[in-house]
Design an enzyme around this catalytic site. Structure first.
Site, PDB file in Angstrom:
ATOM      1  N   LYS A  96       3.780   1.672  -1.481  1.00 21.95           N
ATOM      2  CA  LYS A  96       4.284   1.914  -2.843  1.00 21.95           C
ATOM      3  C   LYS A  96       3.187   2.524  -3.719  1.00 21.95           C
ATOM      4  O   LYS A  96       3.443   3.419  -4.524  1.00 21.95           O
ATOM      5  CB  LYS A  96       4.782   0.606  -3.479  1.00 21.95           C
ATOM      6  CG  LYS A  96       6.117   0.117  -2.957  1.00 21.95           C
ATOM      7  CD  LYS A  96       6.599  -1.058  -3.803  1.00 21.95           C
ATOM      8  CE  LYS A  96       7.910  -1.637  -3.300  1.00 21.95           C
ATOM      9  NZ  LYS A  96       8.414  -2.720  -4.159  1.00 21.95           N
TER      10      LYS A  96
ATOM     11  N   ASP B 187      11.900  -3.250  -9.114  1.00 26.92           N
ATOM     12  CA  ASP B 187      12.675  -4.159  -8.279  1.00 26.92           C
ATOM     13  C   ASP B 187      13.730  -3.300  -7.622  1.00 26.92           C
ATOM     14  O   ASP B 187      14.392  -2.496  -8.279  1.00 26.92           O
ATOM     15  CB  ASP B 187      13.322  -5.272  -9.102  1.00 26.92           C
ATOM     16  CG  ASP B 187      13.916  -6.342  -8.189  1.00 26.92           C
ATOM     17  OD1 ASP B 187      13.297  -6.637  -7.143  1.00 26.92           O
ATOM     18  OD2 ASP B 187      14.993  -6.876  -8.496  1.00 26.92           O
TER      19      ASP B 187
ATOM     20  N   ALA C 109       0.827  -1.216   0.000  1.00 25.50           N
ATOM     21  CA  ALA C 109       0.000   0.000   0.000  1.00 25.50           C
ATOM     22  C   ALA C 109       0.862   1.268   0.000  1.00 25.50           C
ATOM     23  O   ALA C 109       0.486   2.291  -0.570  1.00 25.50           O
ATOM     24  CB  ALA C 109      -0.923   0.003   1.217  1.00 25.50           C
TER      25      ALA C 109
END
Length: 202
Positions: A14, A74, A12
């Site tokens: 991000k 990533d 949440a």
């Protein structure tokens, strides 16, 4: 008309971060949705040798499964004294994926004998945007700093409590969300995607 863009995460924080960045940049007409908002699909394990490979693979899989333009990132911690590790293994450094506390304690243990002047590190983030059927856009952000000896602060996640950015005295976990957005590796990478997202919205 609103364009739905999937951010391939269940985190949440991000999702909130990308929404804030788009709002601050004045980008309208994009609705950011997360993995909880789309039909479940088989997610491949992250096996890339680089942050970029993992981000592209994750975004490609999600775009193909959902038909939505997808952003995936990533990111991880690279520690100079550990030859750039944990790197792409950051989330599972201690052997179990996503066990932040154990990962963080392992890094502190590995650096126990390393003097302060050799505790340099960087957070790195690669972010990929994959509109269905279009070549991916890949960007990278890097945030230099050092590893402190004890965790401090409870904003953020992962290795934030042991990372102090260059020029600062507070850990990443002691910064306010807007301060972190302005400087962090993920903030840098996501801001680099803003022009491409703006294009999607138009």
């Amino acid at each position: 008309m609103t364009t739905r863009v999937l951010l391939a995460t269940r985190n949440a924080k991000k999702l909130a971060e990308l929404r804030r960045i788009l709002s601050d940049a004045g980008v309208a007409g994009i609705e950011i949705v997360g993995m909880a908002d789309v039909e479940p699909f088989d997610e491949e394990p992250e096996t890339g040798a680089t942050f970029e490979e993992n981000a592209v693979a994750k975004a490609r899989d999600a775009a193909k499964a959902t038909g939505l333009a997808t952003v995936a990132d990533d990111s991880g911690l690279t520690v100079d004294a550990l030859n750039g590790m944990p790197g792409v293994l950051s989330a599972r450094w201690a052997g179990v994926h996503g066990d932040d506390e154990t990962n963080l304690r392992l890094v502190l243990g590995q650096l126990a004998d390393v003097p302060d002047e050799r505790r340099g590190a960087a957070f790195v983030c690669a972010a990929a945007l994959v509109p269905p059927g279009v070549e991916p856009v890949v960007v990278r952000g890097e945030w230099r700093g050092r590893i402190v000896r004890e965790p401090r602060g409870d904003n953020g996640f992962g290795y934030d409590p042991i990372f102090v950015p260059d020029g600062g005295t507070r850990t990443s976990a002691e910064l306010k969300p807007e301060e972190k957005d302005a400087a962090s590796h993920r903030g840098q990478a996501l801001r680099a995607l803003v022009p491409y997202l703006r294009e999607l919205a138009s």
